[in-house]
Design an enzyme around this catalytic site. Structure first.
Site, PDB file in Angstrom:
ATOM      1  N   CYS A   1       5.917  71.232  34.186  1.00 15.51           N
ATOM      2  CA  CYS A   1       6.503  71.996  35.291  1.00 15.51           C
ATOM      3  C   CYS A   1       6.675  73.478  34.984  1.00 15.51           C
ATOM      4  O   CYS A   1       7.123  74.235  35.844  1.00 15.51           O
ATOM      5  CB  CYS A   1       7.845  71.385  35.690  1.00 15.51           C
ATOM      6  SG  CYS A   1       7.697  69.656  36.194  1.00 15.51           S
TER       7      CYS A   1
ATOM      8  N   HIS B   1      15.277  77.244  37.913  1.00 19.50           N
ATOM      9  CA  HIS B   1      14.440  76.040  37.961  1.00 19.50           C
ATOM     10  C   HIS B   1      15.049  75.078  38.978  1.00 19.50           C
ATOM     11  O   HIS B   1      14.332  74.520  39.798  1.00 19.50           O
ATOM     12  CB  HIS B   1      14.348  75.417  36.575  1.00 19.50           C
ATOM     13  CG  HIS B   1      13.363  74.313  36.461  1.00 19.50           C
ATOM     14  ND1 HIS B   1      12.033  74.468  36.802  1.00 19.50           N
ATOM     15  CD2 HIS B   1      13.494  73.021  36.056  1.00 19.50           C
ATOM     16  CE1 HIS B   1      11.388  73.325  36.609  1.00 19.50           C
ATOM     17  NE2 HIS B   1      12.257  72.427  36.160  1.00 19.50           N
TER      18      HIS B   1
ATOM     19  N   GLU C   1      21.036  73.823  33.174  1.00 16.30           N
ATOM     20  CA  GLU C   1      20.562  75.188  33.398  1.00 16.30           C
ATOM     21  C   GLU C   1      21.732  76.138  33.647  1.00 16.30           C
ATOM     22  O   GLU C   1      21.741  77.265  33.142  1.00 16.30           O
ATOM     23  CB  GLU C   1      19.574  75.246  34.566  1.00 16.30           C
ATOM     24  CG  GLU C   1      18.987  76.632  34.759  1.00 16.30           C
ATOM     25  CD  GLU C   1      17.903  76.706  35.812  1.00 16.30           C
ATOM     26  OE1 GLU C   1      17.222  77.752  35.906  1.00 16.30           O
ATOM     27  OE2 GLU C   1      17.728  75.721  36.569  1.00 16.30           O
TER      28      GLU C   1
ATOM     29  N   LYS D   1      13.777  75.503  45.551  1.00 16.71           N
ATOM     30  CA  LYS D   1      13.401  74.084  45.620  1.00 16.71           C
ATOM     31  C   LYS D   1      14.237  73.330  46.649  1.00 16.71           C
ATOM     32  O   LYS D   1      13.864  72.238  47.071  1.00 16.71           O
ATOM     33  CB  LYS D   1      13.540  73.420  44.261  1.00 16.71           C
ATOM     34  CG  LYS D   1      12.474  73.810  43.237  1.00 16.71           C
ATOM     35  CD  LYS D   1      12.633  72.987  41.969  1.00 16.71           C
ATOM     36  CE  LYS D   1      11.562  73.314  40.932  1.00 16.71           C
ATOM     37  NZ  LYS D   1      11.809  74.600  40.252  1.00 16.71           N
TER      38      LYS D   1
ATOM     39  N   HIS E   1      10.057  70.093  44.584  1.00 19.20           N
ATOM     40  CA  HIS E   1       9.589  70.499  43.255  1.00 19.20           C
ATOM     41  C   HIS E   1       8.073  70.350  43.183  1.00 19.20           C
ATOM     42  O   HIS E   1       7.540  69.248  43.239  1.00 19.20           O
ATOM     43  CB  HIS E   1      10.278  69.637  42.205  1.00 19.20           C
ATOM     44  CG  HIS E   1      10.021  70.053  40.790  1.00 19.20           C
ATOM     45  ND1 HIS E   1       9.257  71.150  40.446  1.00 19.20           N
ATOM     46  CD2 HIS E   1      10.454  69.511  39.606  1.00 19.20           C
ATOM     47  CE1 HIS E   1       9.214  71.260  39.125  1.00 19.20           C
ATOM     48  NE2 HIS E   1       9.940  70.282  38.606  1.00 19.20           N
TER      49      HIS E   1
ATOM     50  N   PHE F   1       8.628  68.907  31.197  1.00 19.93           N
ATOM     51  CA  PHE F   1       8.612  67.750  30.297  1.00 19.93           C
ATOM     52  C   PHE F   1       8.001  68.167  28.950  1.00 19.93           C
ATOM     53  O   PHE F   1       7.060  68.960  28.896  1.00 19.93           O
ATOM     54  CB  PHE F   1       7.785  66.614  30.887  1.00 19.93           C
ATOM     55  CG  PHE F   1       8.492  65.832  31.966  1.00 19.93           C
ATOM     56  CD1 PHE F   1       9.800  66.080  32.323  1.00 19.93           C
ATOM     57  CD2 PHE F   1       7.825  64.807  32.624  1.00 19.93           C
ATOM     58  CE1 PHE F   1      10.446  65.342  33.300  1.00 19.93           C
ATOM     59  CE2 PHE F   1       8.454  64.053  33.615  1.00 19.93           C
ATOM     60  CZ  PHE F   1       9.769  64.325  33.948  1.00 19.93           C
TER      61      PHE F   1
END
Length: 411
Positions: A164, A302, A313, A335, A340, A399
């Site tokens: 991502c 994010h 975050e 988002k 996402h 990831f």
């Protein structure tokens, strides 16, 4: 050597909230969600049945239909967003050297729908029905490869894969290529199209997705107490990067400068978040931009709408910037409207961050109705905010514990 400054001169978007920069930005600022029920296939058996799908996309606007049918949808989106950005930059053939112009447009997963369809064809009709275009039509570097062919770009041509964080890493590394003299002009960004049975099913199996199926537009709710996972999205975000001095010389419109870029690894867990990696990443980007944390006015997070990720975050932002500074920064998650986009997220959200700097305007974070008391920053809840943005920060995490941060600065 002295590092050259890098300007953003062209933007392109294919997204759940619009298939042009103008449409997507208008919907984003108005707080309109692009999330709805999955329409590509029968998702009735899936725990999560909602997604941020691209709507009304016509690939024939961007490449010949006969050619397009050989490529997976993520390539269609990446090419469309890239050609938009290229046209937006307005570069004439006489204004750049083709051997010094390149592409770094990537995807986190690549041609999953085409792989699924080809496997079905093989199972039902045999090996002779596998298309000779299957491999080049599904591999990740083919957005960059096809763009180079279409536009005659003979400089650096590559793609990277960092889950991502892919789109943001692509922009940051392309900017460094220009900064250190490997290129003069780069197309950079990310694209993804994994709203397919295996894509949706895989994230459902990981229990990563929101199951607010009865209320799709309110399912993506970063930092909200009732968030229950992210919403799968698709699309592409691409920008044209140029050496700042060359952009100024040709009289280009400059949206923002790519002033800093940071990368780090959590070295912790393949999916579970850690504050250490994101904190170091943000600090590295600030150091690269040679600015202090107090100079950051806006942060496009994010912000996926996952219970652990959003808190992590927020905590990392406070550590990286310092609590007092962090509480003065306008933080938002786009988002909440797009879902996402995985490998495309850093691309489209970096485009949104450049537009925020250009327009001096933060989009809202929608659906933040019951703030999580453990997430206590200024998330620009409810409506857009006109504000001073001299420097903006953009985070992407992926990831494998891979992190990326950009600093965009007003020129």
């Amino acid at each position: 050597m002295t590092r050259r400054r890098v300007a953003i001169t062209g933007l392109g978007i294919i997204s759940p909230v619009g298939n042009s920069v103008e449409e997507a930005w208008a919907n984003l600022v108005a707080g309109r969600s692009g999330i709805g029920p999955v329409s590509r296939f029968d998702a009735s058996a899936f725990p999560a049945r909602i997604a941020g799908e691209v709507k009304n996309f016509e690939v024939a606007m961007w490449m010949p239909p006969k050619e397009a049918r050989h490529f997976d949808t993520f390539i269609h989106y990446g090419i469309a967003a890239s050609l938009q950005a290229w046209r937006d930059a307005g570069l004439r053939a006489s204004e750049f050297d083709p051997e010094r112009a390149g592409c770094l447009v990537s995807s986190g997963i690549g041609g999953l729908p085409l792989i699924e369809d080809t496997h079905t064809e093989y199972n039902t009709r045999g090996v002779r029905r596998i298309s000779p275009f299957f491999v080049p039509g599904s591999i990740i570097n083919m957005i960059s490869g096809q763009l180079a062919i279409m536009l005659g770009l003979k400089g650096p041509n590559l793609s990277i894969v960092t889950a991502c964080t892919t789109g943001l890493h692509s922009i940051g590394l392309a900017a460094r290529m220009i900064g250190y003299g490997d290129a003069e002009v780069m197309l950079a960004g990310g694209s993804e199209s994994t709203i397919s049975p295996l894509g949706l099913g895989g994230f459902c199996a990981a229990r990563a997705l929101s199951q607010r199926n009865h209320d799709p537009a309110r399912a993506s709710r970063p930092w909200d107490r009732d968030r229950d996972g992210f919403v799968l999205g698709e699309g592409a975000g691409v920008m044209v990067l140029e050496a700042l001095d060359a952009a100024k010389q040709r009289g280009a419109r400059i949206y923002a400068e790519v002033a800093g870029f940071g990368m780090s690894a959590d070295a912790h867990h393949i999916t579970a978040p850690s504050t250490d990696g994101p904190t170091r990443c943000m600090r590295l980007a600030l150091r690269d931009a040679a600015i202090g944390a107090e100079q950051v006015h806006y942060l496009n997070a994010h912000g996926t709408s996952t219970p652990l990720g959003d808190k992590n975050e927020s905590d990392a932002i406070k550590i990286a910037l310092g609590e007092d500074v962090a509480r003065r920064v306008a933080v938002n998650s786009t988002k909440s409207m797009t879902g996402h986009l995985l490998g495309g997220a850093g691309g489209i959200e970096s485009v949104f961050t450049a537009l925020a700097v250009h327009h001096q305007l933060s989009p809202p974070t929608i659906n933040l109705e019951h703030p999580d008391p453990e997430c206590d920053l200024d998330y620009v809840s409810g409506s857009a905010r006109s504000m001073r943005i001299d420097a903006a920060m953009k985070n992407s995490f992926g990831f494998g514990g891979t992190n990326g941060t950009l600093i965009l600065r007003r020129v």
